[in-house]
Each structure stands twice: as C-alpha cells, then as structure tokens.
Design a protein around this motif. Structure first.
Motif, PDB file in Angstrom:
ATOM      1  N   PRO A 276       6.999  -9.463  -3.117  1.00  0.00           N
ATOM      2  CA  PRO A 276       6.000 -10.583  -3.794  1.00  0.00           C
ATOM      3  C   PRO A 276       6.052 -10.722  -5.081  1.00  0.00           C
ATOM      4  CG  PRO A 276       4.944  -8.593  -2.971  1.00  0.00           C
ATOM      5  CD  PRO A 276       6.428  -8.214  -2.836  1.00  0.00           C
ATOM      6  N   VAL A 277       6.735  -9.786  -6.028  1.00  0.00           N
ATOM      7  CA  VAL A 277       6.682  -9.797  -7.546  1.00  0.00           C
ATOM      8  C   VAL A 277       7.960 -10.162  -8.296  1.00  0.00           C
ATOM      9  CG1 VAL A 277       4.864  -7.928  -7.449  1.00  0.00           C
ATOM     10  CG2 VAL A 277       7.391  -7.434  -7.662  1.00  0.00           C
ATOM     11  N   SER A 278       8.964 -10.843  -7.536  1.00  0.00           N
ATOM     12  CA  SER A 278      10.148 -11.336  -8.189  1.00  0.00           C
ATOM     13  C   SER A 278      10.666 -12.555  -7.291  1.00  0.00           C
ATOM     14  CB  SER A 278      11.047 -10.166  -8.265  1.00  0.00           C
ATOM     15  OG  SER A 278      12.243 -10.822  -8.934  1.00  0.00           O
ATOM     16  N   THR A 279      11.255 -13.681  -7.967  1.00  0.00           N
ATOM     17  CA  THR A 279      11.887 -14.529  -7.480  1.00  0.00           C
ATOM     18  C   THR A 279      13.138 -14.562  -7.576  1.00  0.00           C
ATOM     19  OG1 THR A 279      10.724 -16.275  -8.590  1.00  0.00           O
ATOM     20  CG2 THR A 279       9.797 -15.892  -6.654  1.00  0.00           C
ATOM     21  N   THR A 280      13.581 -13.412  -8.613  1.00  0.00           N
ATOM     22  CA  THR A 280      14.982 -13.562  -9.144  1.00  0.00           C
ATOM     23  C   THR A 280      16.004 -13.051  -8.241  1.00  0.00           C
ATOM     24  OG1 THR A 280      13.983 -12.987 -11.250  1.00  0.00           O
ATOM     25  CG2 THR A 280      16.607 -12.404 -10.942  1.00  0.00           C
ATOM     26  N   GLN A 281      17.185 -13.698  -8.180  1.00  0.00           N
ATOM     27  CA  GLN A 281      18.426 -13.763  -7.069  1.00  0.00           C
ATOM     28  C   GLN A 281      19.528 -12.773  -8.087  1.00  0.00           C
ATOM     29  OE1 GLN A 281      18.968 -14.332  -3.571  1.00  0.00           O
ATOM     30  NE2 GLN A 281      20.786 -12.896  -4.252  1.00  0.00           N
ATOM     31  N   THR A 282      19.911 -11.652  -7.411  1.00  0.00           N
ATOM     32  CA  THR A 282      21.035 -11.040  -8.150  1.00  0.00           C
ATOM     33  C   THR A 282      22.347 -11.684  -7.602  1.00  0.00           C
ATOM     34  OG1 THR A 282      19.987  -8.841  -8.237  1.00  0.00           O
ATOM     35  CG2 THR A 282      22.235  -8.670  -8.426  1.00  0.00           C
ATOM     36  N   PRO A 565      -0.812   6.559 -13.600  1.00  0.00           N
ATOM     37  CA  PRO A 565      -0.306   6.389 -12.370  1.00  0.00           C
ATOM     38  C   PRO A 565      -1.029   5.675 -11.303  1.00  0.00           C
ATOM     39  CG  PRO A 565       0.327   8.671 -13.261  1.00  0.00           C
ATOM     40  CD  PRO A 565      -0.456   8.022 -14.219  1.00  0.00           C
ATOM     41  N   ASP A 566      -2.419   5.944 -11.115  1.00  0.00           N
ATOM     42  CA  ASP A 566      -3.193   5.482 -10.266  1.00  0.00           C
ATOM     43  C   ASP A 566      -4.278   4.591 -11.079  1.00  0.00           C
ATOM     44  OD1 ASP A 566      -2.437   6.685  -7.922  1.00  0.00           O
ATOM     45  OD2 ASP A 566      -3.007   8.523  -8.866  1.00  0.00           O
ATOM     46  N   ALA A 567      -4.054   4.122 -12.074  1.00  0.00           N
ATOM     47  CA  ALA A 567      -4.889   2.794 -12.703  1.00  0.00           C
ATOM     48  C   ALA A 567      -4.859   1.663 -11.993  1.00  0.00           C
ATOM     49  CB  ALA A 567      -4.439   2.383 -14.224  1.00  0.00           C
ATOM     50  N   LEU A 568      -3.685   1.234 -11.083  1.00  0.00           N
ATOM     51  CA  LEU A 568      -3.830  -0.161 -10.245  1.00  0.00           C
ATOM     52  C   LEU A 568      -2.644   0.392  -9.462  1.00  0.00           C
ATOM     53  CD1 LEU A 568      -1.159  -1.748 -11.713  1.00  0.00           C
ATOM     54  CD2 LEU A 568      -2.674  -1.541 -13.499  1.00  0.00           C
ATOM     55  N   PRO A 569      -2.890  -0.578  -8.009  1.00  0.00           N
ATOM     56  CA  PRO A 569      -1.720  -0.442  -7.035  1.00  0.00           C
ATOM     57  C   PRO A 569      -0.036  -0.899  -7.781  1.00  0.00           C
ATOM     58  CG  PRO A 569      -3.734  -1.786  -6.235  1.00  0.00           C
ATOM     59  CD  PRO A 569      -3.757  -1.432  -7.768  1.00  0.00           C
ATOM     60  N   ASP A 570       0.469  -0.133  -7.439  1.00  0.00           N
ATOM     61  CA  ASP A 570       2.042  -0.389  -8.239  1.00  0.00           C
ATOM     62  C   ASP A 570       2.636  -1.377  -7.554  1.00  0.00           C
ATOM     63  OD1 ASP A 570       3.228   0.782  -5.772  1.00  0.00           O
ATOM     64  OD2 ASP A 570       3.376   2.725  -6.492  1.00  0.00           O
ATOM     65  N   ALA A 571       2.203  -2.185  -6.746  1.00  0.00           N
ATOM     66  CA  ALA A 571       3.047  -3.090  -5.719  1.00  0.00           C
ATOM     67  C   ALA A 571       3.057  -4.376  -6.554  1.00  0.00           C
ATOM     68  CB  ALA A 571       2.405  -3.193  -4.397  1.00  0.00           C
ATOM     69  N   TYR A 572       2.015  -4.619  -7.364  1.00  0.00           N
ATOM     70  CA  TYR A 572       1.837  -6.054  -7.757  1.00  0.00           C
ATOM     71  C   TYR A 572       2.040  -6.631  -9.052  1.00  0.00           C
ATOM     72  CZ  TYR A 572      -0.390  -5.727  -3.174  1.00  0.00           C
ATOM     73  OH  TYR A 572      -0.786  -5.373  -2.132  1.00  0.00           O
ATOM     74  N   ASN A 573       2.628  -5.746  -9.983  1.00  0.00           N
ATOM     75  CA  ASN A 573       2.577  -5.977 -11.294  1.00  0.00           C
ATOM     76  C   ASN A 573       4.086  -6.363 -11.502  1.00  0.00           C
ATOM     77  OD1 ASN A 573       3.802  -3.394 -11.297  1.00  0.00           O
ATOM     78  ND2 ASN A 573       2.655  -2.367 -12.958  1.00  0.00           N
ATOM     79  N   ASP A 574       4.387  -6.419 -12.988  1.00  0.00           N
ATOM     80  CA  ASP A 574       5.868  -6.933 -13.689  1.00  0.00           C
ATOM     81  C   ASP A 574       6.698  -5.971 -13.122  1.00  0.00           C
ATOM     82  OD1 ASP A 574       7.600  -8.261 -14.853  1.00  0.00           O
ATOM     83  OD2 ASP A 574       7.078  -6.876 -16.724  1.00  0.00           O
ATOM     84  N   SER A 575       7.985  -6.771 -12.319  1.00  0.00           N
ATOM     85  CA  SER A 575       8.998  -5.866 -11.995  1.00  0.00           C
ATOM     86  C   SER A 575      10.106  -5.391 -13.027  1.00  0.00           C
ATOM     87  CB  SER A 575       9.702  -6.699 -10.960  1.00  0.00           C
ATOM     88  OG  SER A 575      10.137  -7.549 -11.272  1.00  0.00           O
TER      89      SER A 575
END
Length: 629
Positions: A276-282, A565-575
């Motif tokens: 959900p956090v990146s639309t970049t294609q390798t 480490p637990d300031a926020l969910p790690d799933a949704y921030n800048d990749s």
C-alpha cells in the motif's frame, strides 16, 4: 394601433440611432395593418424555448428592411436578404426545419408587403414631382412618409442582433454544429511518470540476522522448536550493496465532474507488489511485462460548498507527513472533509477531516477446514483532525493541525490452545497477524501450540507474529511558508507523533512473554533487555519552489527524522527512509530542478540507522526524472 415597442421587439439600445431619425407616426405609417395581422403567426412559430430571440430578431430586420425607401435599395431580387438569411440558418442547423419554414413564410409575406409599400411611395413621389412647377410640396391627406436609414445604421443593427442570437445559441447549446460534446468538458485525464535510479549502501558492521517477519506471516509460519527445525527464518539483506537499480512509477487517472458538486475518479498505477505504500515498479525481470493495479476508485459529493464526502478508495484526507503516511498511500472507506474561512477574517480558515477506514476484514470462511466458523474480527482506523490556515500577509502563511488516530483491533492476540500435532491447520488468532508490515514494530508470537503428549520434545511449533503494542496516536503538524533573500520561498515543516496507547509492561503481559524483537545489543531476550519507545518527530526545510512547475523552478531541502519502534504502525509510512517502517533515525538532503513545464529532475540522499537494537545502517541515493500531465 401597434405601438413602437410592438413593431420593434428587439432591445431598445440596438436601434437608438434609428429611433432618433424616425417619429412614431412614421413607423405606424410604414407598417400598416398587415403587420398586426401576421404578428400572432410569428409568435406561434417561435413558441419553442430558446428560439424566441431569433424570431424577434428576424421580424425586426424584416420590418426595418421594409421601411427602407425604394431609392435607397437596389432592384428587388427574387429573394430578399432576410429570406436568404433564414435559408442559411436552416441549412447550417442553427434553426430546426419546422421553425425555419414558419419564419421563412413570414419573411416572404413581409417582403411582398414591403414591395407594395415601395410602389406606393414611388407613386407619391411621382405625383409630387409633377406638381413641383405649381409651388412647394405640401403633405396631403393619405400621403405616406418613408424615412431613410443609412447603410452604417443597418449594418450596426444587423451585427448587434447577430451577436445576441449567436450568444444565446451557444449558451443553450443548440447552434454550434462543430462544437465538442458537452460531456467531454466534464472529464479530465491526469497522470504522472517517474524513472528512478536507486543505489543502497549498507554498513559492514550491520547485524546479518534481521528476520523478515512479513515473509513468515505470508507463509505457513516458522517452526520455533529447535528439535524439529534447524534452519534459520527468512532474513533481509543488511550488508550487500545494491547499486544502479532502475525503477519506474506511472499513474493514470480519469476524473469526471458529474455536476458542480459530484465527482468520480479512477486511477491506475504500477507497482512491484500489492504494497500500500509504494507504486514503484522495479525494472528488469527478464524484460517481462509489469503489473498495473487499481490505485484509486472513489465517488465524492459536496452537499455544501465547504463540505465534501468521499467514499471508495481515495487519497489521504488528512494533513500529515510521510513519517506517518506514505505519499503513495491511499485510503479505503469513507471520509468527510471540511474547510471554511472565518466570516470576520477571510485570511483565516478552519479545516478538518473525519475518516472511517477499514484496514482488514477477517475471512468469512475462517477456519476453512472447520464446520464452525469464527466470528468476524475486523480491523479499523478511525481518524479525526482539525486545523487552521492563516495568511499572515503576502509573504507569510501558517498551517497547523492536530489529529487523533485510533487503530482498532490491530494488535496481536495469543490464541487458545491449538493441537496442530493432531491435524489442526490453524489456531484461533491467526487472523490477528498483520496483512501488511514493513519492519520496526515490536512483535509477539500468536499461537499457543499444544504439545504432543506422546512426544512433546519433538512437537512442531510453526508460529505467526503479531503487533505487541496498541496504537492510539496524537499527531501534530505545522508548516510555515515565507519569503527570504529577495523573494525566494522558504518552507519549514515539523511533525510530532506520540502513541498514547504505548505501555511496555502491558505488551509483555499480553504476549505472555512471547516478545521476539527489539532487544538491546547484549544478546538477552528478557524484559530488562527490551528496548522500544512511543515518540516520533520530523523537521524539514525547503528552499525554493516546493513543487516545481515551470521551467527553471528549483528547490533544495534538508530534514531529519527519528521514529521509535512503537511510535506508529510500521505498515503505512514512507518506504524509502531506512527502507520503510519504524525504529529508524537519520537525515536526508535533496533538490529538484524543472527543465521544462511539469518536467523536473530530483536527487535525494538519505543516511539512516536503528534507534534501538542490533546495528542496521543504510544509505540511499535516488536520482529521478519526473513528469506530470
């Protein structure tokens, strides 16, 4: 007897010059009774909406041309100018056939009447000439006076009427046969394209055992019993550099304004996976075709000018930094956004957002191999934000907001005892593992696996992991735009996040001691070795144009982040920063330069390391070529 307004139904200002040269008695004498007899027919022919103006204009021109004396006109042709005009309007499609034929019949009748009036005028003139020798001309009873209308006046009247008729025709959409269909004006296409060269440089001193917990959750679990499994879990690369990796991002959106208040939008985007956090294609991959994903699909409506309701899959409705939500992240669900200026001071406005975001629904058929299905366990994000914009003066603008985000039911839960050795293929809380995760959050084992009483030491124990902490976030954002050094833009951004639900002791109690990461460098895995935190902050300075648009636009930026480490969910921030997630700190610098309209280069350098735990440092260089349309 008809009044002047009845004979000339077009606007008075268009015939002022004519009115100044003719008296009311002149006009009544010129028209006669035949005009009154045919006026109802013209009105009937023009009863359709939007054509009354044409009928009025046509009748007026006919009347004016009929009033011109014989000596001011050339020999009468077979068809008058008005008849030819109406035929031309019918052929061009400006007039429908039925209405045009009705007006054509009236024009022909008017032309005949005008010719009769001309003959009468000629007879009167001949009589006057014959009696000239007897003395000066005197009007006699029954004489008809015909005024002379200059050519310039007639041209002015014609041009004004033509302009009025065509303006009405265009506004009502019935006279422009080559005009673009109206529905195409309500649809717009937008998109952007980015080509990136990316290099990652890892420190030789990094730990070489960084578990890929997301891969474990995607699979069948990792057997933690050392008697039955001697292999290591999946790990991520921490020491080998990756240079000159080409990557691309393309997004294409179609947006339709159904009305002034309702909009729909659909956007497609690239992406190497369903992250959900990146639309970049390798790129690479044997030159195989690349995936395209549904990036946005929403319906938005404005019940009030300052209020918008949007549902579906849409862009971030909150004012936030990529410390919390990636710039590529889109939201599912429902959001309400509002922005309204103060009545007393239009330079100050309030804005706010509410969001009801479904993060994950548990399977309707869980567990698949049991006749008894589990109840629904759904995960939600409920967000609320309020903020203000203040235009201090022409050079200074302030924007600030406070938000609260409640992530419901996303923490892991220890299961009921499950006898996997007896053939069970699930445990009761397998649903609580995250659908997507990056790295950094404190994790706990989810399964309470029963031991085989016949061989307890050799009981396989495949485990999943879940989030150990709860997450209820206070998010503060601030932005100041100003001008310095002779008008150059300067933007200061600041963001502070606090997880109000963080409680290390509760995490250990709820997990039953099953915490598996975020320990210090001593090698111990007990409570005293545990290292985490609940705070995150970001500061950034941007000099120049924040978003390059025109050729020659540029900017330079520098910033610093620290995410415990637990300031926020790690799933949704800048990749990109520390390869995504939490438990990261470091700086970044960069800049952009536009080489053409909506076309620019960007360069960025990031240097990051862990906040707590085993060493993990990584530097990243990104060089991009961007365009938008």
């Amino acid at each position: 007897m008809n009044t002047p307004q009845q004979l000339y139904p077009f606007p008075p200002h268009s015939v002022n010059s004519l009115m100044n040269q003719s008296t009311a008695s002149d006009r009544r004498a010129t028209r006669g009774s035949h005009t009154r007899a045919r006026r109802p027919a013209a009105q009937a022919a023009c009863s359709r909406p939007g054509l009354r103006a044409i009928a009025a204009a046509v009748a007026s021109i006919v009347g004016l041309l009929g009033a011109v004396p014989a000596q001011a006109q050339s020999a009468a042709p077979n068809e008058s100018a008005m008849v030819r005009l109406i035929r031309g309007l019918i052929q061009s499609g400006a007039l429908t056939k039925d209405v045009g034929e009705a007006l054509l019949a009236q024009a022909q009748t008017e032309a005949l009447a005008a010719q009769q009036a001309q003959r009468q005028a000629a007879t009167a003139a001949a009589a006057a000439t014959a009696g000239a020798a007897g003395g000066a001309l005197r009007p006699e009873a029954g004489d008809v006076r015909v005024p002379y209308i200059p050519e310039t006046v007639r041209d002015q009247i014609r041009d004004e009427i033509k302009g009025q008729v065509m303006a009405q025709a265009k506004s009502e959409g019935w006279a422009a046969p080559n005009e673009t269909p109206q529905w195409t004006k309500r649809i717009r296409i937008e998109g952007d394209m980015r080509v990136r060269n990316e290099s990652r440089f890892y420190s030789d001193g990094n730990s070489n055992i960084e578990v890929d917990w997301a891969a474990i959750n995607r699979g069948s679990g990792y057997d933690v019993n050392g008697n039955t499994n001697l292999s290591l879990p999946n790990t991520i690369n921490t020491r080998e550099n990756r240079k000159n990796v080409f990557r691309a991002r393309a997004r294409l959106g179609i947006y339709a304004d159904l009305s002034d208040r309702t909009e729909v939008g659909v956007r497609l985007a690239t992406g190497s996976d369903e992250s959900p956090v990146s639309t970049t294609q390798t790129l690479g991959g044997g030159l195989g075709k690349k995936n395209v994903w549904l990036d946005q699909a929403y319906l938005a409506h404005k019940p009030l000018d300052w209020l918008t309701v949007v549902g579906g899959r849409f862009g971030n409705p909150f004012f936030s930094s990529d410390t919390l939500f990636s710039s590529d992240l889109n939201f599912d669900g429902l959001a309400v956004k509002a922005e309204r200026p103060f009545a007393a001071n239009p330079d100050v406005s309030l804005f706010g957002s509410l969001g009801l975001i479904p993060l994950e629904y548990s399977s309707d058929s869980f567990p698949g191999t049991s006749q008894d299905k589990a109840r629904s366990h759904n995960k939600w994000l409920i967000g609320a934000q309020i903020g203000s914009n203040w235009k201090v003066n022409e050079d200074n603008r302030l924007r600030g907001a406070v938000a609260y985000y409640d992530f419901r039911n996303i923490s892991g839960k220890v299961s009921q005892p499950c006898a996997l050795y007896a053939g069970a293929d699930h445990c009761s809380t397998d649903w609580s593992r995250p659908a997507f995760m990056q790295k950094g959050n404190t994790l706990m084992l989810l399964r309470n696996i029963s031991l085989d009483p016949l061989d307890p030491a050799n009981t396989k124990m495949p485990q999943y992991v879940g989030l150990a902490s709860k997450f209820q976030l206070l998010d503060l954002n601030f932005r100041w735009d100003t001008k310095v050094a002779g008008g150059y833009g300067l933007r200061l951004d600041a963001n502070y996040i606090r997880n109000l639900a963080y409680d290390a002791d509760e995490m250990w109690t709820r997990s039953g001691g099953g915490i598996v990461n975020n320990f210090g460098g001593t090698g111990g895995t007990g409570r005293s070795d545990f290292k985490s935190g609940a705070n995150a902050y970001m500061m950034q300075v941007t000099f120049g144009k924040p978003a390059p648009v025109a050729r020659g636009d540029w900017n330079l930026l520098a910033g610093y982040k620290r995410i415990e480490p637990d300031a926020l969910p790690d799933a949704y921030n800048d990749s990109s920063f520390h390869l995504g997630g939490t438990n990261a700190k470091g700086y970044y610098v960069g800049g952009s330069y536009a080489i053409d309209k909506n076309t620019w280069f960007t360069g960025r350098w990031m240097s990051t390391k862990e906040v707590y735990g085993t060493p993990f440092s990584v530097d990243m260089l990104q060089v991009e070529f961007n365009a938008r349309f």
